[in-house]
Design a protein around this motif. Structure first.
Motif, PDB file in Angstrom:
ATOM      1  N   ALA A  54       6.256   3.547   9.776  1.00 57.24           N
ATOM      2  CA  ALA A  54       5.188   4.181   9.102  1.00 57.24           C
ATOM      3  C   ALA A  54       5.290   3.776   7.444  1.00 57.24           C
ATOM      4  O   ALA A  54       4.182   3.914   6.711  1.00 57.24           O
ATOM      5  CB  ALA A  54       4.800   5.228   9.508  1.00 57.24           C
ATOM      6  N   THR A  55       6.527   3.994   7.068  1.00 59.15           N
ATOM      7  CA  THR A  55       6.629   3.873   5.503  1.00 59.15           C
ATOM      8  C   THR A  55       7.676   2.812   5.245  1.00 59.15           C
ATOM      9  O   THR A  55       8.288   2.289   6.306  1.00 59.15           O
ATOM     10  CB  THR A  55       6.876   5.006   5.026  1.00 59.15           C
ATOM     11  OG1 THR A  55       8.267   5.317   5.362  1.00 59.15           O
ATOM     12  CG2 THR A  55       6.010   6.255   5.191  1.00 59.15           C
ATOM     13  N   TYR A  56       7.858   2.506   4.056  1.00 54.05           N
ATOM     14  CA  TYR A  56       9.045   1.444   3.485  1.00 54.05           C
ATOM     15  C   TYR A  56      10.180   1.952   4.141  1.00 54.05           C
ATOM     16  O   TYR A  56      10.985   1.286   4.697  1.00 54.05           O
ATOM     17  CB  TYR A  56       8.827   0.854   2.191  1.00 54.05           C
ATOM     18  CG  TYR A  56       9.988  -0.019   1.826  1.00 54.05           C
ATOM     19  CD1 TYR A  56       9.849  -1.588   2.303  1.00 54.05           C
ATOM     20  CD2 TYR A  56      11.168   0.461   1.328  1.00 54.05           C
ATOM     21  CE1 TYR A  56      10.885  -2.365   1.946  1.00 54.05           C
ATOM     22  CE2 TYR A  56      12.370  -0.437   1.180  1.00 54.05           C
ATOM     23  CZ  TYR A  56      11.995  -1.821   1.366  1.00 54.05           C
ATOM     24  OH  TYR A  56      13.165  -2.736   1.227  1.00 54.05           O
TER      25      TYR A  56
ATOM     26  N   VAL B 136       8.530  -1.367  -7.521  1.00 52.00           N
ATOM     27  CA  VAL B 136       8.001   0.031  -7.942  1.00 52.00           C
ATOM     28  C   VAL B 136       7.792   0.055  -9.519  1.00 52.00           C
ATOM     29  O   VAL B 136       6.722   0.834  -9.866  1.00 52.00           O
ATOM     30  CB  VAL B 136       8.937   1.108  -7.463  1.00 52.00           C
ATOM     31  CG1 VAL B 136       8.888   2.371  -7.897  1.00 52.00           C
ATOM     32  CG2 VAL B 136       8.973   1.098  -5.995  1.00 52.00           C
ATOM     33  N   ASN B 137       8.702  -0.414  -9.881  1.00 56.92           N
ATOM     34  CA  ASN B 137       8.446  -0.328 -11.670  1.00 56.92           C
ATOM     35  C   ASN B 137       7.145  -1.275 -12.205  1.00 56.92           C
ATOM     36  O   ASN B 137       6.482  -0.689 -13.064  1.00 56.92           O
ATOM     37  CB  ASN B 137       9.676  -0.905 -12.301  1.00 56.92           C
ATOM     38  CG  ASN B 137      11.037   0.285 -12.112  1.00 56.92           C
ATOM     39  OD1 ASN B 137      10.781   1.601 -11.992  1.00 56.92           O
ATOM     40  ND2 ASN B 137      12.110  -0.325 -12.334  1.00 56.92           N
ATOM     41  N   ASN B 138       7.057  -2.183 -11.473  1.00 52.23           N
ATOM     42  CA  ASN B 138       5.888  -3.282 -11.834  1.00 52.23           C
ATOM     43  C   ASN B 138       4.554  -2.285 -11.580  1.00 52.23           C
ATOM     44  O   ASN B 138       3.456  -2.299 -12.252  1.00 52.23           O
ATOM     45  CB  ASN B 138       5.827  -4.480 -11.207  1.00 52.23           C
ATOM     46  CG  ASN B 138       7.016  -5.204 -11.756  1.00 52.23           C
ATOM     47  OD1 ASN B 138       7.207  -5.280 -12.930  1.00 52.23           O
ATOM     48  ND2 ASN B 138       7.289  -5.977 -11.055  1.00 52.23           N
TER      49      ASN B 138
ATOM     50  N   PRO C 215      -5.181  -1.337   1.888  1.00 54.23           N
ATOM     51  CA  PRO C 215      -4.616  -2.805   2.193  1.00 54.23           C
ATOM     52  C   PRO C 215      -5.537  -3.557   2.780  1.00 54.23           C
ATOM     53  O   PRO C 215      -6.154  -3.293   3.781  1.00 54.23           O
ATOM     54  CB  PRO C 215      -3.335  -2.330   3.215  1.00 54.23           C
ATOM     55  CG  PRO C 215      -4.171  -1.141   3.757  1.00 54.23           C
ATOM     56  CD  PRO C 215      -4.954  -0.433   2.908  1.00 54.23           C
ATOM     57  N   LEU C 216      -5.658  -5.038   2.590  1.00 57.11           N
ATOM     58  CA  LEU C 216      -6.489  -6.060   3.069  1.00 57.11           C
ATOM     59  C   LEU C 216      -5.638  -6.242   4.413  1.00 57.11           C
ATOM     60  O   LEU C 216      -6.571  -6.412   5.323  1.00 57.11           O
ATOM     61  CB  LEU C 216      -6.507  -7.137   2.105  1.00 57.11           C
ATOM     62  CG  LEU C 216      -7.394  -6.990   0.862  1.00 57.11           C
ATOM     63  CD1 LEU C 216      -7.213  -8.216   0.307  1.00 57.11           C
ATOM     64  CD2 LEU C 216      -8.562  -6.416   1.165  1.00 57.11           C
TER      65      LEU C 216
ATOM     66  N   ALA D  93       0.902  -1.223  -0.068  1.00 56.48           N
ATOM     67  CA  ALA D  93      -0.028   0.016  -0.128  1.00 56.48           C
ATOM     68  C   ALA D  93       0.822   1.184  -0.072  1.00 56.48           C
ATOM     69  O   ALA D  93       0.592   2.196  -0.758  1.00 56.48           O
ATOM     70  CB  ALA D  93      -0.813   0.070   1.070  1.00 56.48           C
ATOM     71  N   ASP D  94       1.835   1.177   0.788  1.00 58.93           N
ATOM     72  CA  ASP D  94       2.724   2.357   0.765  1.00 58.93           C
ATOM     73  C   ASP D  94       3.666   2.520  -0.683  1.00 58.93           C
ATOM     74  O   ASP D  94       3.575   3.661  -1.027  1.00 58.93           O
ATOM     75  CB  ASP D  94       3.861   2.227   1.938  1.00 58.93           C
ATOM     76  CG  ASP D  94       4.989   3.123   2.003  1.00 58.93           C
ATOM     77  OD1 ASP D  94       4.639   4.573   2.107  1.00 58.93           O
ATOM     78  OD2 ASP D  94       6.083   2.994   1.827  1.00 58.93           O
ATOM     79  N   LEU D  95       3.830   1.538  -1.066  1.00 60.01           N
ATOM     80  CA  LEU D  95       4.711   1.448  -2.350  1.00 60.01           C
ATOM     81  C   LEU D  95       3.894   1.920  -3.376  1.00 60.01           C
ATOM     82  O   LEU D  95       4.135   3.050  -4.403  1.00 60.01           O
ATOM     83  CB  LEU D  95       5.094   0.174  -2.877  1.00 60.01           C
ATOM     84  CG  LEU D  95       6.202  -0.341  -1.987  1.00 60.01           C
ATOM     85  CD1 LEU D  95       6.844  -1.593  -2.486  1.00 60.01           C
ATOM     86  CD2 LEU D  95       7.270   0.770  -1.680  1.00 60.01           C
ATOM     87  N   VAL D  96       2.458   1.697  -3.480  1.00 60.91           N
ATOM     88  CA  VAL D  96       1.349   2.115  -4.614  1.00 60.91           C
ATOM     89  C   VAL D  96       1.297   3.804  -4.222  1.00 60.91           C
ATOM     90  O   VAL D  96       1.066   4.355  -5.074  1.00 60.91           O
ATOM     91  CB  VAL D  96       0.115   1.314  -4.605  1.00 60.91           C
ATOM     92  CG1 VAL D  96      -0.834   2.123  -5.342  1.00 60.91           C
ATOM     93  CG2 VAL D  96       0.185  -0.002  -4.671  1.00 60.91           C
ATOM     94  N   HIS D  97       1.041   4.232  -2.776  1.00 58.13           N
ATOM     95  CA  HIS D  97       0.862   5.331  -2.509  1.00 58.13           C
ATOM     96  C   HIS D  97       2.014   6.431  -3.143  1.00 58.13           C
ATOM     97  O   HIS D  97       1.760   7.481  -3.633  1.00 58.13           O
ATOM     98  CB  HIS D  97       0.686   5.531  -1.237  1.00 58.13           C
ATOM     99  CG  HIS D  97       0.469   7.163  -0.727  1.00 58.13           C
ATOM    100  ND1 HIS D  97      -0.871   7.890  -1.135  1.00 58.13           N
ATOM    101  CD2 HIS D  97       1.134   8.035  -0.117  1.00 58.13           C
ATOM    102  CE1 HIS D  97      -0.737   8.986  -0.496  1.00 58.13           C
ATOM    103  NE2 HIS D  97       0.620   9.046  -0.019  1.00 58.13           N
TER     104      HIS D  97
END
Length: 294
Positions: A274-276, A135-137, A49-50, A34-38
Motif C-alpha cells: 500500500a506504500t512504497y 523525494v528531494n525533487n 494519481p492518474l 502519489a505515495d512519495l508526494v503524500h
C-alpha cells in the motif's frame, strides 16, 4: 460597536488563513509517485494519481476526467525516463500551464537491449537509492510552490531519506542469505533492472520493458528450457500484469509461482504494497523466500 473596517480586516485575515490551510492539489502520473508526494507534503497536499493502485501505466489510456484533474492541479509530478509517453499529450490537451517536476531527475538511467535496440529503463524507483532523488525533487518543487511549507517539506523528506537508507541496508542483509549463483528470478515483464543491479540478482522475463509487448512462443519455450536447465524455482506474478502468460510458463516449466510482486503500482490500501516502503519490504521478503528454493 465594531467598525466596518475592523470587521473587514478580520474577514480578510481569516480568508488568508483558510487559503493557507487548503491542501495544494497535486496530480501524479501513477500510484508510487502519489505515495512519495503524500509523504513529503503531508496535510499540505491533496494528491491524485492518474494510474491508481494495481493499474498498469504502460497501457494506460487517459480519459477526459484525467485532463480535468490536471487542469485543477497546482503541480504535476511525472516519473520521466520514457515511462509515461502519454503524459505530454495529456498535459497539452488539458491546457495546463502550472508547475511540473520530473521526479527521476538526477538518476543515472539504466540502458537495456530490447528487440535489437538500446532503450532507457524507466523503472528507477526499484532501487531505494534512486528514490532519494525522487523525494528531494518533489520537496524542492513543493517548496517553490509553497514557500511557507518549505521547512515542513524539507523535514519530511529528510526523515524519509533516513527510512529509505534503513530499508536499503536491511534489503542487502536479507539477500546475503542467498548465494549469488542462486539469485535468479522469473517475473512477468522486465521491471526490476535497477533492483537487480543494486542487489546483484538476475531477473528473466517473457515480456520486455513494457507490458504492451507480446512474448513469442519461441521466447517462452526458450525461457522454459532455461528454467528447467538452471532449476529456477523463484517465479513471480506482478500485481498489474495479466497472469496468463506467466501461469502458462510456470505450468510448462513445472514450477509454482510465489507471492505477488509489486512492480509498477502500489496495492490497494490494506494490502501488502500500500506504500512504497511496504511494497519494497514485501518484495524483498518474497524474493528471498523464492530464491532460497533455487
Amino acid at each position: 460597536m465594531l467598525s466596518k473596517s475592523w470587521l473587514a480586516s478580520v474577514a480578510l485575515s481569516l480568508s488568508f488563513v483558510a487559503a493557507a490551510q487548503t491542501p495544494i492539489p497535486v496530480t501524479t502520473s501513477f500510484s508510487i509517485l502519489a505515495d512519495l508526494v503524500h509523504v513529503v507534503g503531508g496535510d499540505r497536499v491533496a494528491v491524485t494519481p492518474l494510474v491508481g493502485p494495481d493499474e498498469d501505466a504502460h497501457v494506460f489510456e487517459p480519459k477526459p476526467a484525467d485532463a480535468k484533474a490536471i487542469l485543477q492541479s497546482k503541480l504535476v509530478v511525472t516519473n520521466g525516463l520514457g515511462f509515461e509517453p502519454w503524459m505530454g499529450k495529456l498535459v497539452k490537451s488539458a491546457g495546463y500551464k502550472g508547475a511540473s517536476v520530473i521526479a527521476s531527475t538526477g538518476v543515472v538511467p539504466r540502458k537495456m537491449d530490447e528487440d535489437g535496440h538500446t532503450i532507457t529503463d524507466p523503472h528507477a524507483w526499484q532501487n531505494p537509492a534512486n528514490v532519494i532523488f525522487y523525494v528531494n525533487n518533489i520537496s524542492k518543487a513543493l517548496s517553490q510552490l509553497d514557500p511557507a511549507g518549505a521547512a515542513t517539506y524539507q523535514a519530511n523528506s529528510a526523515a524519509y531519506v533516513a527510512e529509505l537508507q534503513t530499508l536499503d541496508a536491511w534489503a542487502k542483509t536479507q539477500f546475503t542469505s542467498v548465494p549469488v549463483d542462486k539469485r535468479k528470478v522469473i517475473t512477468s515483464h522486465d521491471a526490476f533492472g535497477y533492483f537487480a543491479a543494486h542487489y546483484q540478482l538476475k531477473f528473466l522475463a517473457p515480456q520486455g520493458m513494457s507490458t504492451e509487448g507480446e512474448a513469442s512462443a519461441k521466447e517462452v519455450a526458450s525461457l522454459v528450457r532455461q528454467i528447467k536447465r538452471e532449476k529456477i524455482k523463484a517465479v513471480f506474478l506482478e500485481n498489474m500484469s495479466n497472469p496468463k502468460l506467466l501461469e502458462q510458463l510456470s505450468k510448462e516449466a513445472g514450477v509454482t509461482p510465489g507471492a505477488t510482486l509489486y512492480a509498477d503500482a502500489l496495492s490497494a490500501p490494506g494490502q501488502p504494497g500500500a506504500t512504497y516502503l511496504q511494497m519494497a519490504r514485501h518484495n524483498v521478503t518474497a524474493l528471498v523466500t523464492g530464491l532460497q528454493q533455487n
